[in-house]
Design a protein around this motif. Structure first.
Motif, PDB file in Angstrom:
ATOM      1  N   PRO A 118      -9.157 -46.487   7.757  1.00 30.20           N
ATOM      2  CA  PRO A 118      -8.018 -46.098   8.611  1.00 30.20           C
ATOM      3  C   PRO A 118      -8.405 -45.198   9.778  1.00 30.20           C
ATOM      4  O   PRO A 118      -7.701 -45.180  10.793  1.00 30.20           O
ATOM      5  CB  PRO A 118      -7.079 -45.388   7.631  1.00 30.20           C
ATOM      6  N   HIS A 119      -9.515 -44.442   9.660  1.00 29.49           N
ATOM      7  CA  HIS A 119      -9.947 -43.592  10.778  1.00 29.49           C
ATOM      8  C   HIS A 119     -10.321 -44.432  12.003  1.00 29.49           C
ATOM      9  O   HIS A 119     -10.297 -43.938  13.132  1.00 29.49           O
ATOM     10  CB  HIS A 119     -11.126 -42.705  10.360  1.00 29.49           C
ATOM     11  N   GLN A 120     -10.653 -45.714  11.770  1.00 27.82           N
ATOM     12  CA  GLN A 120     -11.004 -46.594  12.886  1.00 27.82           C
ATOM     13  C   GLN A 120      -9.784 -47.064  13.665  1.00 27.82           C
ATOM     14  O   GLN A 120      -9.912 -47.667  14.736  1.00 27.82           O
ATOM     15  CB  GLN A 120     -11.769 -47.833  12.364  1.00 27.82           C
ATOM     16  N   TYR A 121      -8.593 -46.799  13.128  1.00 24.59           N
ATOM     17  CA  TYR A 121      -7.372 -47.251  13.800  1.00 24.59           C
ATOM     18  C   TYR A 121      -7.169 -46.577  15.150  1.00 24.59           C
ATOM     19  O   TYR A 121      -6.350 -47.023  15.949  1.00 24.59           O
ATOM     20  CB  TYR A 121      -6.153 -47.000  12.912  1.00 24.59           C
ATOM     21  N   ILE A 122      -7.909 -45.507  15.387  1.00 27.88           N
ATOM     22  CA  ILE A 122      -7.804 -44.837  16.689  1.00 27.88           C
ATOM     23  C   ILE A 122      -8.161 -45.818  17.817  1.00 27.88           C
ATOM     24  O   ILE A 122      -7.642 -45.723  18.937  1.00 27.88           O
ATOM     25  CB  ILE A 122      -8.730 -43.592  16.739  1.00 27.88           C
ATOM     26  N   LYS A 123      -9.029 -46.797  17.517  1.00 31.07           N
ATOM     27  CA  LYS A 123      -9.387 -47.812  18.518  1.00 31.07           C
ATOM     28  C   LYS A 123      -8.164 -48.620  18.925  1.00 31.07           C
ATOM     29  O   LYS A 123      -8.053 -49.062  20.075  1.00 31.07           O
ATOM     30  CB  LYS A 123     -10.436 -48.761  17.948  1.00 31.07           C
TER      31      LYS A 123
ATOM     32  N   PRO B 183     -18.717 -43.600  16.890  1.00 32.44           N
ATOM     33  CA  PRO B 183     -17.918 -43.096  18.014  1.00 32.44           C
ATOM     34  C   PRO B 183     -16.524 -42.631  17.610  1.00 32.44           C
ATOM     35  O   PRO B 183     -16.011 -41.647  18.150  1.00 32.44           O
ATOM     36  CB  PRO B 183     -17.840 -44.304  18.956  1.00 32.44           C
ATOM     37  N   THR B 184     -15.900 -43.328  16.669  1.00 28.93           N
ATOM     38  CA  THR B 184     -14.551 -42.956  16.229  1.00 28.93           C
ATOM     39  C   THR B 184     -14.534 -41.561  15.630  1.00 28.93           C
ATOM     40  O   THR B 184     -13.684 -40.731  15.963  1.00 28.93           O
ATOM     41  CB  THR B 184     -14.017 -43.967  15.196  1.00 28.93           C
TER      42      THR B 184
ATOM     43  N   LEU C 110     -12.727 -38.040  16.825  1.00 28.93           N
ATOM     44  CA  LEU C 110     -11.795 -37.374  15.907  1.00 28.93           C
ATOM     45  C   LEU C 110     -12.219 -35.943  15.577  1.00 28.93           C
ATOM     46  O   LEU C 110     -11.374 -35.114  15.248  1.00 28.93           O
ATOM     47  CB  LEU C 110     -11.663 -38.176  14.608  1.00 28.93           C
ATOM     48  N   LYS C 111     -13.515 -35.650  15.697  1.00 27.04           N
ATOM     49  CA  LYS C 111     -14.003 -34.338  15.289  1.00 27.04           C
ATOM     50  C   LYS C 111     -14.366 -33.413  16.447  1.00 27.04           C
ATOM     51  O   LYS C 111     -14.337 -32.194  16.280  1.00 27.04           O
ATOM     52  CB  LYS C 111     -15.238 -34.510  14.380  1.00 27.04           C
TER      53      LYS C 111
ATOM     54  N   ILE D 147      -9.851 -32.397  23.961  1.00 30.48           N
ATOM     55  CA  ILE D 147      -9.188 -31.634  25.027  1.00 30.48           C
ATOM     56  C   ILE D 147      -9.369 -32.330  26.374  1.00 30.48           C
ATOM     57  O   ILE D 147      -8.433 -32.412  27.187  1.00 30.48           O
ATOM     58  CB  ILE D 147      -9.738 -30.192  25.086  1.00 30.48           C
ATOM     59  N   THR D 148     -10.579 -32.857  26.608  1.00 35.08           N
ATOM     60  CA  THR D 148     -10.848 -33.569  27.862  1.00 35.08           C
ATOM     61  C   THR D 148      -9.949 -34.789  28.012  1.00 35.08           C
ATOM     62  O   THR D 148      -9.383 -35.034  29.085  1.00 35.08           O
ATOM     63  CB  THR D 148     -12.327 -34.005  27.935  1.00 35.08           C
TER      64      THR D 148
END
Length: 286
Positions: free
Chosen positions: A10-15, A259-260, A264-265, A271-272
């Protein structure tokens, strides 16, 4: 259940947040479009999870040789092969069927993504350069998925920038594999087609191309006329900052394998990205 959830990544869902990009760049949000994009996000996430399962299933032996991937549910034996097969079909088939009844264009995009990634899992990932191009293409397909439900035609700029950025991240990920090969842990069949000099050169090249392409985008007459602002070039500051920070993470900290998880970390990157989004939105809306 914890192992199954880990298998879905599920952390890959950021893509899959890229499905919202076409909506963001319309600058005319409405509740119905937001809901439609959320539905697309869910369907794409389920379909992507099925591909992650297929990849893990096909890479069992390679993953067992990897210092981190050996802990993945299938490679470690936490989830059986039969359970993985069932989950693959449970996630993929309903997602494709649902997309067909929602929007035929969305269905076509998801089918292309599905077939392309199956081909990737069964052999294309072992072809040098082709592998990273397929990964980058997946991000572009996410754009088309999001655009299909809001009836918005994607500009060439968003397609180009997304592809270039995804390619940059994919190359950074391959750099991690090259470093592992140096340690005697050759976990990819196509790793012989890469070496540190080549990967470093491509990363530097891609970083330059991304920055130049973005600056050209912000000062193009078409974009200035369409968004009614000649100040978008200011947002390039955050793009350059983000690219430089990711290169620092890659070359100095040696932590570009995922990269994900980096996004996330890493607070600096977060912030950028937020400042880029906020500045872009404010410049266009004010």
């Amino acid at each position: 259940m914890q192992s199954i959830l880990k298998l879905l990544r599920p952390h890959q869902y950021i893509k899959n947040l890229f499905v919202f990009a076409p909506l963001f760049f319309t600058f005319s949000f409405n509740f119905e479009q937001i809901v439609d994009c959320i539905v697309v996000f869910i369907l794409f996430s389920f379909l992507a999870s099925s591909i992650y399962i297929l990849n893990d299933y096909m890479d069992i032996e390679e993953d067992r040789q990897h210092p981190k991937k050996k802990f993945r549910p299938i490679a470690s034996g936490e989830v059986s092969k039969n359970s993985a097969k069932i989950l693959f079909f449970v996630l993929s088939i309903p997602s494709l069927v649902a997309s067909y009844f929602i929007n035929i264009d969305l269905f076509v995009v998801l089918v292309i993504y599905f077939i392309l990634n199956i081909a990737y899992s069964f052999g294309l990932k072992h072809i040098t350069i082709v592998d990273i191009f397929i990964i980058a293409s997946g991000f572009v397909l996410r754009l088309f998925a999001g655009a299909s439900v809001i009836d918005n035609q994607l500009s060439m700029w968003i397609i180009i920038m997304t592809f270039l950025l995804a390619l940059f991240l994919a190359v950074a990920k391959r750099r991690d594999d090259v470093l592992l090969a140096f340690e005697g842990k050759e976990i990819r069949k196509n790793i012989d087609g890469y070496n540190l000099e080549f990967v470093n050169a491509v990363m530097v090249f891609m970083a330059g191309v991304i920055v130049v392409a973005y600056v050209l985008y912000t000062v193009s007459d078409d974009v200035i006329h369409r968004l009614n602002s000649s100040n978008l070039y200011i947002t390039a500051f955050f793009v350059i900052l983000g690219v430089m920070r990711y290169m620092q993470i890659t070359f100095v900290e040696g932590n570009s394998g995922n990269p994900t998880k980096v996004v996330l970390k890493d607070r600096f990157l977060q912030i950028t990205i937020l400042f880029w989004l906020a500045s872009f939105f404010l410049i266009v809306r004010i």
